[in-house]
Design a protein around this motif. Structure first.
Motif, PDB file in Angstrom:
ATOM      1  N   VAL A 134       1.030  -1.272  -0.003  1.00  0.00           N
ATOM      2  CA  VAL A 134      -0.059  -0.006  -0.030  1.00  0.00           C
ATOM      3  C   VAL A 134       0.785   1.286  -0.047  1.00  0.00           C
ATOM      4  CG1 VAL A 134      -1.878   1.271   1.201  1.00  0.00           C
ATOM      5  CG2 VAL A 134      -1.986  -1.017   1.231  1.00  0.00           C
ATOM      6  N   SER A 135       1.802   1.311   0.865  1.00  0.00           N
ATOM      7  CA  SER A 135       2.771   2.559   0.921  1.00  0.00           C
ATOM      8  C   SER A 135       3.404   2.464  -0.380  1.00  0.00           C
ATOM      9  CB  SER A 135       3.591   2.513   2.047  1.00  0.00           C
ATOM     10  OG  SER A 135       4.322   1.429   1.986  1.00  0.00           O
ATOM     11  N   ASN A 136       3.895   1.439  -1.062  1.00  0.00           N
ATOM     12  CA  ASN A 136       4.513   1.549  -2.251  1.00  0.00           C
ATOM     13  C   ASN A 136       3.614   2.148  -3.320  1.00  0.00           C
ATOM     14  OD1 ASN A 136       6.996   0.868  -4.090  1.00  0.00           O
ATOM     15  ND2 ASN A 136       5.761  -0.712  -4.746  1.00  0.00           N
ATOM     16  N   ALA A 137       2.452   1.719  -3.404  1.00  0.00           N
ATOM     17  CA  ALA A 137       1.773   2.107  -4.338  1.00  0.00           C
ATOM     18  C   ALA A 137       1.300   3.652  -4.314  1.00  0.00           C
ATOM     19  CB  ALA A 137       0.255   1.373  -4.310  1.00  0.00           C
ATOM     20  N   LYS A 138       1.271   4.045  -3.181  1.00  0.00           N
ATOM     21  CA  LYS A 138       0.931   5.365  -2.677  1.00  0.00           C
ATOM     22  C   LYS A 138       2.094   6.289  -3.408  1.00  0.00           C
ATOM     23  CE  LYS A 138      -1.858   5.208   1.590  1.00  0.00           C
ATOM     24  NZ  LYS A 138      -1.662   5.567   3.175  1.00  0.00           N
ATOM     25  N   HIS A 148      -7.789   8.937  -6.961  1.00  0.00           N
ATOM     26  CA  HIS A 148      -7.332  10.654  -6.478  1.00  0.00           C
ATOM     27  C   HIS A 148      -6.730  10.272  -4.889  1.00  0.00           C
ATOM     28  CE1 HIS A 148      -7.235  12.717 -10.214  1.00  0.00           C
ATOM     29  NE2 HIS A 148      -8.811  12.443 -10.374  1.00  0.00           N
ATOM     30  N   GLU A 149      -7.203   9.627  -4.258  1.00  0.00           N
ATOM     31  CA  GLU A 149      -7.416   9.498  -2.718  1.00  0.00           C
ATOM     32  C   GLU A 149      -6.445   8.480  -2.270  1.00  0.00           C
ATOM     33  OE1 GLU A 149     -11.057   9.314  -1.230  1.00  0.00           O
ATOM     34  OE2 GLU A 149     -12.114  11.054  -1.978  1.00  0.00           O
ATOM     35  N   ARG A 150      -6.488   7.313  -2.644  1.00  0.00           N
ATOM     36  CA  ARG A 150      -5.587   6.248  -2.347  1.00  0.00           C
ATOM     37  C   ARG A 150      -5.567   4.929  -3.135  1.00  0.00           C
ATOM     38  NH1 ARG A 150      -8.160   4.006   3.054  1.00  0.00           N
ATOM     39  NH2 ARG A 150      -6.817   2.205   2.710  1.00  0.00           N
ATOM     40  N   PRO A 151      -4.643   4.020  -2.825  1.00  0.00           N
ATOM     41  CA  PRO A 151      -4.785   2.880  -3.778  1.00  0.00           C
ATOM     42  C   PRO A 151      -5.850   2.063  -3.469  1.00  0.00           C
ATOM     43  CG  PRO A 151      -2.510   2.861  -2.724  1.00  0.00           C
ATOM     44  CD  PRO A 151      -3.568   4.091  -2.142  1.00  0.00           C
ATOM     45  N   ARG A 152      -6.441   1.308  -4.640  1.00  0.00           N
ATOM     46  CA  ARG A 152      -7.494   0.459  -4.437  1.00  0.00           C
ATOM     47  C   ARG A 152      -7.289  -0.868  -4.931  1.00  0.00           C
ATOM     48  NH1 ARG A 152     -11.337   3.390  -1.896  1.00  0.00           N
ATOM     49  NH2 ARG A 152     -11.388   5.496  -2.551  1.00  0.00           N
ATOM     50  N   LEU A 153      -8.227  -1.961  -4.423  1.00  0.00           N
ATOM     51  CA  LEU A 153      -7.985  -3.273  -4.993  1.00  0.00           C
ATOM     52  C   LEU A 153      -8.457  -3.277  -6.391  1.00  0.00           C
ATOM     53  CD1 LEU A 153      -9.662  -4.690  -1.529  1.00  0.00           C
ATOM     54  CD2 LEU A 153      -7.089  -4.961  -2.463  1.00  0.00           C
ATOM     55  N   PRO A 154      -7.678  -4.259  -6.860  1.00  0.00           N
ATOM     56  CA  PRO A 154      -8.268  -4.477  -8.578  1.00  0.00           C
ATOM     57  C   PRO A 154      -9.882  -4.921  -8.479  1.00  0.00           C
ATOM     58  CG  PRO A 154      -6.359  -5.448  -8.153  1.00  0.00           C
ATOM     59  CD  PRO A 154      -6.679  -5.038  -6.683  1.00  0.00           C
ATOM     60  N   LYS A 155     -10.520  -4.537  -9.512  1.00  0.00           N
ATOM     61  CA  LYS A 155     -12.056  -4.656  -9.440  1.00  0.00           C
ATOM     62  C   LYS A 155     -11.965  -6.031  -9.763  1.00  0.00           C
ATOM     63  CE  LYS A 155     -13.473  -0.188 -11.471  1.00  0.00           C
ATOM     64  NZ  LYS A 155     -14.231   0.385 -12.553  1.00  0.00           N
ATOM     65  N   LYS A 156     -11.308  -6.948 -10.357  1.00  0.00           N
ATOM     66  CA  LYS A 156     -11.689  -8.329 -10.546  1.00  0.00           C
ATOM     67  C   LYS A 156     -11.426  -9.217  -9.022  1.00  0.00           C
ATOM     68  CE  LYS A 156     -10.346  -9.017 -15.438  1.00  0.00           C
ATOM     69  NZ  LYS A 156      -9.465  -9.416 -16.360  1.00  0.00           N
ATOM     70  N   MET A 157     -10.471  -8.574  -8.341  1.00  0.00           N
ATOM     71  CA  MET A 157     -10.185  -9.114  -7.271  1.00  0.00           C
ATOM     72  C   MET A 157     -11.357  -9.037  -6.077  1.00  0.00           C
ATOM     73  SD  MET A 157      -7.393  -8.670  -4.023  1.00  0.00           S
ATOM     74  CE  MET A 157      -5.836  -9.469  -5.142  1.00  0.00           C
ATOM     75  N   LYS A 158     -11.979  -7.735  -6.383  1.00  0.00           N
ATOM     76  CA  LYS A 158     -13.184  -7.597  -5.392  1.00  0.00           C
ATOM     77  C   LYS A 158     -14.331  -8.257  -5.927  1.00  0.00           C
ATOM     78  CE  LYS A 158     -13.571  -3.053  -4.336  1.00  0.00           C
ATOM     79  NZ  LYS A 158     -13.747  -1.493  -4.460  1.00  0.00           N
TER      80      LYS A 158
END
Length: 308
Positions: free
Chosen positions: A97-101, A241-251
């Protein structure tokens, strides 16, 4: 937890005292003709549609004293070095998460993966890296031998993550210079290298740095993602624009698994189904929910509410 630093340890006797493992046990491992015999080899299936049938070999110490040795050495090394923000893997407070940010809302993202990362790191490289931290030659040789398996830093030991980070210090320095000259952001999460910006480094320049540091690029080479299309960093979407997100396929898959569990109970896992291929057991599914909570807490709470 030990507060010992690498410069505080000068020989095998002092190492034995610092890690709480008898010197003769450490010496037996140093002199073992086939160190792999000290480990249980676990095969973990690689995730991804294109990686079916591929496995990652992880080495788990059979003896508690060996695991303790590696765990204590990892703490000694961690006490002896600090890593910049560009190092995102295997450090407290840092994660996918911190890496993606670091790479959110960027025009261009360039990815590169190092081939056989842990397997490519040699005992000699570990020795040189410990010397660079201030260890003397004797202790550097002992630790390099004690923390590798038959000459290589194979994946699974308690100390392989932090040792891989110190081995990569020169690689990271060269990558940071590439980032500086191109006014881009660089980060490394284990074997995963990411650059982002308006004009990040060219793939051939990234590959040249990787090769110059004794590593190889994965066969697929570097790949580029542009703003306006899908952009992922360490498995997370960074277009928000706010934060990293889980991939839609995974969700979507996690929702479906939760639905089936609610409908059929844990018996759902007894039947082969594409719907739970990412989590073939209840424990793995709950692990995914815990990970989802670190990325999107509200989504994870909805999954729990479906189960309960």
């Amino acid at each position: 937890m030990t507060t010992t630093r690498i410069e505080d340890v000068h020989d095998l006797a002092e190492l034995s005292f610092a890690v709480g493992v008898k010197a003769e046990l450490i010496e037996s491992y140093l002199n073992a003709p086939w160190q792999a015999h000290h480990y249980q080899i676990i095969k973990i299936a690689k995730r991804g549609r294109n990686r079916q049938g591929e496995y990652r070999q992880v080495y788990k110490a059979k003896n508690k004293w060996l695991a303790q040795l590696h765990r204590s050495v990892a703490m000694i090394i961690s006490n002896s070095v600090e890593f910049g923000e560009h190092v995102q893997g295997f450090l407290a407070g840092r994660s996918t998460v911190s890496n993606a940010k670091l790479h959110m809302k960027k025009d261009v993202i360039v990815h590169a993966d190092i081939k056989d990362f842990f397997n490519a790191i040699t005992e000699a490289q570990v020795c040189q890296s410990i010397l660079a931290l201030g260890g003397n030659l004797l202790i550097a040789q002992i630790l390099a031998r004690a923390c590798t398996i038959d000459g290589y830093l194979l994946q699974g030991t308690r100390c392989s993550p932090v040792l891989s980070n110190i081995v990569c210090r020169r690689l990271d320095s060269d990558m940071l210079e590439l980032a500086r000259t191109t006014k881009s952001t660089f980060s490394r999460y284990a074997d995963n290298i990411t650059f982002s910006g308006i004009t990040p480094p060219a793939p051939e320049n990234i590959e040249a740095v990787i090769n110059g540091n004794g590593f190889q690029l994965q066969a697929k080479g570097c790949y580029v993602q542009y703003r306006g299309a899908r952009q992922f960093v360490t498995g997370l979407s960074v277009v928000d624009h706010e934060r990293p997100r889980l991939p839609k396929k995974m969700k979507k898959k996690l929702r479906l698994i939760a639905y089936y569990i609610k409908k059929h109970g844990d018996g759902h896992f007894e039947f082969p189904s594409r719907s739970h291929s990412i989590a073939p057991t209840r424990a793995q599914f709950e692990g995914f929910i815990a990970y989802a909570h670190s990325v999107e807490p509200q989504f994870a709470k909805k999954l729990w509410s479906m189960l309960n």
